[in-house]
Enzyme design. Structure first.
Site, mmCIF file in Angstrom:
data_model
loop_
_atom_site.group_PDB
_atom_site.id
_atom_site.type_symbol
_atom_site.label_atom_id
_atom_site.label_comp_id
_atom_site.label_asym_id
_atom_site.label_seq_id
_atom_site.Cartn_x
_atom_site.Cartn_y
_atom_site.Cartn_z
ATOM 1 N N VAL A 1 -0.478 3.017 -4.968
ATOM 2 C CA VAL A 1 -1.338 4.137 -5.448
ATOM 3 C C VAL A 1 -0.183 5.222 -5.811
ATOM 4 O O VAL A 1 0.587 5.532 -5.010
ATOM 5 C CB VAL A 1 -2.353 4.498 -4.411
ATOM 6 N N MET B 1 1.043 -1.326 -0.063
ATOM 7 C CA MET B 1 -0.029 0.022 0.129
ATOM 8 C C MET B 1 0.731 1.439 0.065
ATOM 9 O O MET B 1 0.444 2.216 0.559
ATOM 10 C CB MET B 1 -1.126 -0.010 1.102
ATOM 11 N N PRO B 2 1.898 1.316 -0.688
ATOM 12 C CA PRO B 2 2.734 2.500 -0.645
ATOM 13 C C PRO B 2 1.807 3.696 -1.269
ATOM 14 O O PRO B 2 1.015 3.102 -2.023
ATOM 15 C CB PRO B 2 4.073 2.355 -1.503
ATOM 16 N N TYR B 3 2.175 4.838 -1.180
ATOM 17 C CA TYR B 3 1.564 5.936 -1.718
ATOM 18 C C TYR B 3 2.728 6.845 -2.244
ATOM 19 O O TYR B 3 3.479 7.241 -1.675
ATOM 20 C CB TYR B 3 0.335 6.581 -0.915
#
Lengths: 72, 72, 72, 72, 72, 72
Positions: free
Chosen positions: C43, C1-3
């Site tokens: 994302v 889930m890195p952004y």
């Protein structure tokens, strides 16, 4: 894939682990309900900002809290 | 002058100093290669977010990791 | 889930659709390679900023580009 | 209700409490003067970023500072 | 003075004016309920991101939507 | 290499080109004066947010402005 960033004061105003879980669940549910966004890829980041680093009205929150306490 | 912000989980999933250097070099090179951006003024910020403050699927990553560990 | 958030100049310097796809693929691959992050929940948001709204060296990029053109 | 986010290096380059108060007062005053924005609802957040997490020119600031020190 | 930033896809997936008002009301109420934050100074910004500029799984959302449509 | 992001209302409240240049010059000078930051690598991004997408007090700014106008 919505992305939500929440900035709140930390230090002695920092949210608890339970409150952070409630914010993450709540805003993910809000996006699913209002926009039909998929919770599985909704990313939420909560940032706790030191009160010396957070400003409102041209003052740090540290100063704002002191001024409020002095008025009591 | 591109600006890049990367948010990843911290705590026991935090990137090492070497990994952070590699991410900064890699994304700066990517912007130079794809968009011909000047590396000299490309600014990159990596933020390590506590797993209690990072949400996916309406759960904190702390909860996500626990649920994944329980399934093993 | 890195952004990942990337801010670059828009207008006549705006990346093409193909370049944006290449940036998204490239940075997602970088995070998978360096940190073993899951691409499925990575994302990426690219923001194109008007050159009047982007500053470097205390000047807008519009001014920076004009000054560079005048020197040629 | 303008929102301002400032990212600067932390660690031994971190601003003092007084400097942070001065940045918050200064940028709030700037927005009031130039755009007539209401200071009472102007929110400012200063983030101090570890020098290993801050990149310029494809290098971490830790490396940039070392290289600069070596040149002296 | 919490600050909330929400990024969602724009274009033909853009939220309506009513949906945006509902998101702003909803997240402000969430912060008031969970953390007792003052709604009067809670700032919310919703950003609508072009589907060519939004990435998930290493692809732009434009590509993701095309692939999903092709499977139907 | 400080990075500054300013979010203000757009639409009929959008800053002019001259005002944006003044904000960029002003905040870059502020960081140089208070923290001795190098203007050459100070990056500033101003984002103009539609009044339907900006919230304060749980209302969109569109609603806030209408309510204020109705009171006059």
């Amino acid at each position: 894939m919505p992305y939500v960033n929440m900035k709140v004061t930390g230090g002695n105003e920092a949210p608890t682990v339970e409150q952070k879980a409630e914010l993450i669940a709540g805003v993910t549910e809000l996006l699913a309900r209002v926009l039909n966004k998929n919770p599985a890829t909704t990313v939420v980041v909560i940032e706790e900002i030191d009160m010396d680093n957070y400003g409102l009205g041209g003052k740090t929150i540290t100063e704002v809290r002191k001024a409020a306490a002095a008025k009591k």
